[in-house]
Scaffold this motif. Structure first.
Motif, PDB file in Angstrom:
ATOM      1  N   ARG A 280       4.921  -2.375   1.457  1.00 26.20           N
ATOM      2  CA  ARG A 280       4.386  -1.858   2.714  1.00 26.20           C
ATOM      3  C   ARG A 280       4.213  -2.951   3.757  1.00 26.20           C
ATOM      4  O   ARG A 280       4.432  -2.740   4.952  1.00 26.20           O
ATOM      5  CB  ARG A 280       3.043  -1.165   2.457  1.00 26.20           C
ATOM      6  N   SER A 281       3.817  -4.148   3.328  1.00 25.01           N
ATOM      7  CA  SER A 281       3.645  -5.254   4.266  1.00 25.01           C
ATOM      8  C   SER A 281       3.626  -6.566   3.491  1.00 25.01           C
ATOM      9  O   SER A 281       3.418  -6.587   2.272  1.00 25.01           O
ATOM     10  CB  SER A 281       2.344  -5.109   5.071  1.00 25.01           C
TER      11      SER A 281
ATOM     12  N   THR B  67       4.681   8.167  -1.058  1.00 23.74           N
ATOM     13  CA  THR B  67       5.437   7.185  -0.280  1.00 23.74           C
ATOM     14  C   THR B  67       6.492   6.509  -1.130  1.00 23.74           C
ATOM     15  O   THR B  67       7.641   6.319  -0.701  1.00 23.74           O
ATOM     16  CB  THR B  67       4.483   6.120   0.299  1.00 23.74           C
ATOM     17  N   ARG B  68       6.160   6.150  -2.356  1.00 19.12           N
ATOM     18  CA  ARG B  68       7.102   5.457  -3.229  1.00 19.12           C
ATOM     19  C   ARG B  68       8.280   6.357  -3.604  1.00 19.12           C
ATOM     20  O   ARG B  68       9.425   5.896  -3.695  1.00 19.12           O
ATOM     21  CB  ARG B  68       6.379   4.944  -4.472  1.00 19.12           C
ATOM     22  N   VAL B  69       7.991   7.638  -3.826  1.00 14.69           N
ATOM     23  CA  VAL B  69       9.066   8.585  -4.131  1.00 14.69           C
ATOM     24  C   VAL B  69       9.975   8.763  -2.922  1.00 14.69           C
ATOM     25  O   VAL B  69      11.202   8.821  -3.045  1.00 14.69           O
ATOM     26  CB  VAL B  69       8.493   9.939  -4.587  1.00 14.69           C
TER      27      VAL B  69
ATOM     28  N   GLU C 252       7.497   2.330   8.462  1.00 11.97           N
ATOM     29  CA  GLU C 252       6.412   1.855   9.312  1.00 11.97           C
ATOM     30  C   GLU C 252       6.567   0.352   9.528  1.00 11.97           C
ATOM     31  O   GLU C 252       7.245  -0.339   8.760  1.00 11.97           O
ATOM     32  CB  GLU C 252       5.062   2.153   8.653  1.00 11.97           C
ATOM     33  N   LYS C 253       5.948  -0.173  10.555  1.00 10.19           N
ATOM     34  CA  LYS C 253       6.082  -1.575  10.916  1.00 10.19           C
ATOM     35  C   LYS C 253       5.617  -2.464   9.771  1.00 10.19           C
ATOM     36  O   LYS C 253       4.543  -2.271   9.217  1.00 10.19           O
ATOM     37  CB  LYS C 253       5.268  -1.875  12.177  1.00 10.19           C
ATOM     38  N   GLY C 254       6.447  -3.432   9.424  1.00 13.10           N
ATOM     39  CA  GLY C 254       6.097  -4.364   8.358  1.00 13.10           C
ATOM     40  C   GLY C 254       6.606  -3.975   6.997  1.00 13.10           C
ATOM     41  O   GLY C 254       6.677  -4.812   6.094  1.00 13.10           O
ATOM     42  N   ALA C 255       6.977  -2.706   6.815  1.00 11.30           N
ATOM     43  CA  ALA C 255       7.470  -2.237   5.514  1.00 11.30           C
ATOM     44  C   ALA C 255       8.934  -2.586   5.343  1.00 11.30           C
ATOM     45  O   ALA C 255       9.670  -2.782   6.312  1.00 11.30           O
ATOM     46  CB  ALA C 255       7.255  -0.736   5.384  1.00 11.30           C
TER      47      ALA C 255
END
Length: 328
Positions: free
Chosen positions: A143-144, A169-171, A119-122
């Motif tokens: 994430r940002s 998400t982390r996995v 995603e944007k910024g990640a």
């Protein structure tokens, strides 16, 4: 008289080692018969792949096929409009480009772009050490990022519910890094087995997403393994994960959902040296290095993942990851 005529061959080869860039060296080989004989002796190379090309022969005249093949190799060095996913590269591409070199000992390969869809910024950054298979992997992600007023480095705690919410998400970040490292490992298989004098190999992304490193022992083990054709195996691993919902750095940057994962094979697992491994992986980047040091103070969570095969479909000189099968 050309000044190079008075230099011994060993000095010219040493100069070529300092040049390193494969594109430049291939151009040098066309300057004269002497350069044509000395360029293949270059021991330290930097190969930058900027675009996917194909070198497969097509129906037509022999001259036409030669020109198409030459154009296919040259197109690999041209600048694309946007990064090409690494999964679209075939193992025979780097091996064909390097086929003119006989004594490669140190090789750096720069790929056109990363594999992660974020995603944007990640951001997801990783560094892997490989031999016959994965030896270690360090993943740092967030994430940002935003700028805040200067404050001491800190990492806020979180509840179990908050941890579970972001765990998926982390996995996925970690699995993405594992697959990317495995893909690069497979991509270099032809080069490693054809250049038996190779002592060190580094594969990195032009965008700085990830780095794969193989040393002398790892390269030796990789050569001895049986050819896997179109598959690369990710072993069963244990993951040491640290996470901070909001990580404020002394540099004035705040990272949201900052994550540090250290991955090692389950067989013979030991977490000895994990801190040194993590700090060394991002020692060259001030922000990441500072963040890793702060995350190492956070609570550690242990996870395990079974081995799986990453199958690579070969089609028209390219390969793309299309399926993952877990081992029982």
């Amino acid at each position: 008289m050309d000044v190079f005529d008075g230099l011994p061959d060993a000095i010219i080869v040493d100069i070529l080692n300092k040049v390193g860039d494969v594109r430049t060296l291939l151009r040098c080989s066309s300057l004269s018969k002497r350069f044509n004989s000395l360029v293949p002796q270059t021991e330290s190379l930097i190969l930058r792949l900027d675009q996917v090309g194909t070198t497969e022969s097509q129906p037509g005249s022999p001259v036409g096929n030669i020109l198409k093949s030459f154009h296919g190799l040259c197109s690999l060095f041209s600048k694309p409009a946007k990064p090409i996913p690494t999964a679209n590269l075939s193992p025979n591409i780097p091996s064909k480009i390097l086929s003119s070199f006989d004594r490669v000992k140190n090789l750096e390969v720069e790929l056109p772009g990363g594999d992660a869809s974020l995603e944007k910024g990640a951001a997801v950054k990783w560094k892997a050490q490989h031999g016959e298979t994965l030896e270690t992997l360090v993943v740092f992600a967030f994430r940002s990022a935003s700028t805040v007023s200067s404050s001491p480095a800190s990492s806020d705690g979180e509840s179990d519910a908050e941890f579970v919410t972001g765990l998926k998400t982390r996995v996925m970040w970690t699995i993405s890094a594992l697959m990317a490292a495995s893909t690069r490992h497979f991509l270099m298989s032809g080069v490693v087995k054809e250049h038996e004098e190779l002592e060190s190999l580094m594969v990195r992304d032009g965008g700085g997403e990830g780095t794969l490193v193989m040393g002398t022992e790892g390269l030796r083990a990789f050569r001895k393994m049986e050819a896997a054709q179109n598959r690369s195996v990710v072993p069963s691993v244990r993951m040491s994960m640290r996470h901070a919902p909001s990580l404020k750095l002394e540099s004035g940057i705040c990272l949201e959902s900052a994550t540090l994962v250290i991955v090692r094979p389950s067989e013979g697992y030991s977490d000895v040296g994990d801190d040194e491994l993590a700090t060394e992986a991002f020692a060259g980047n001030c922000m990441y290095g500072e963040a890793v040091v702060a995350l190492l103070k956070c609570r550690k969570n242990a996870l395990e993942m079974n081995s799986f095969k990453l199958l690579l479909g070969l089609n028209n000189g390219s390969c793309g990851a299309f399926c993952v099968f877990p081992f029982c």
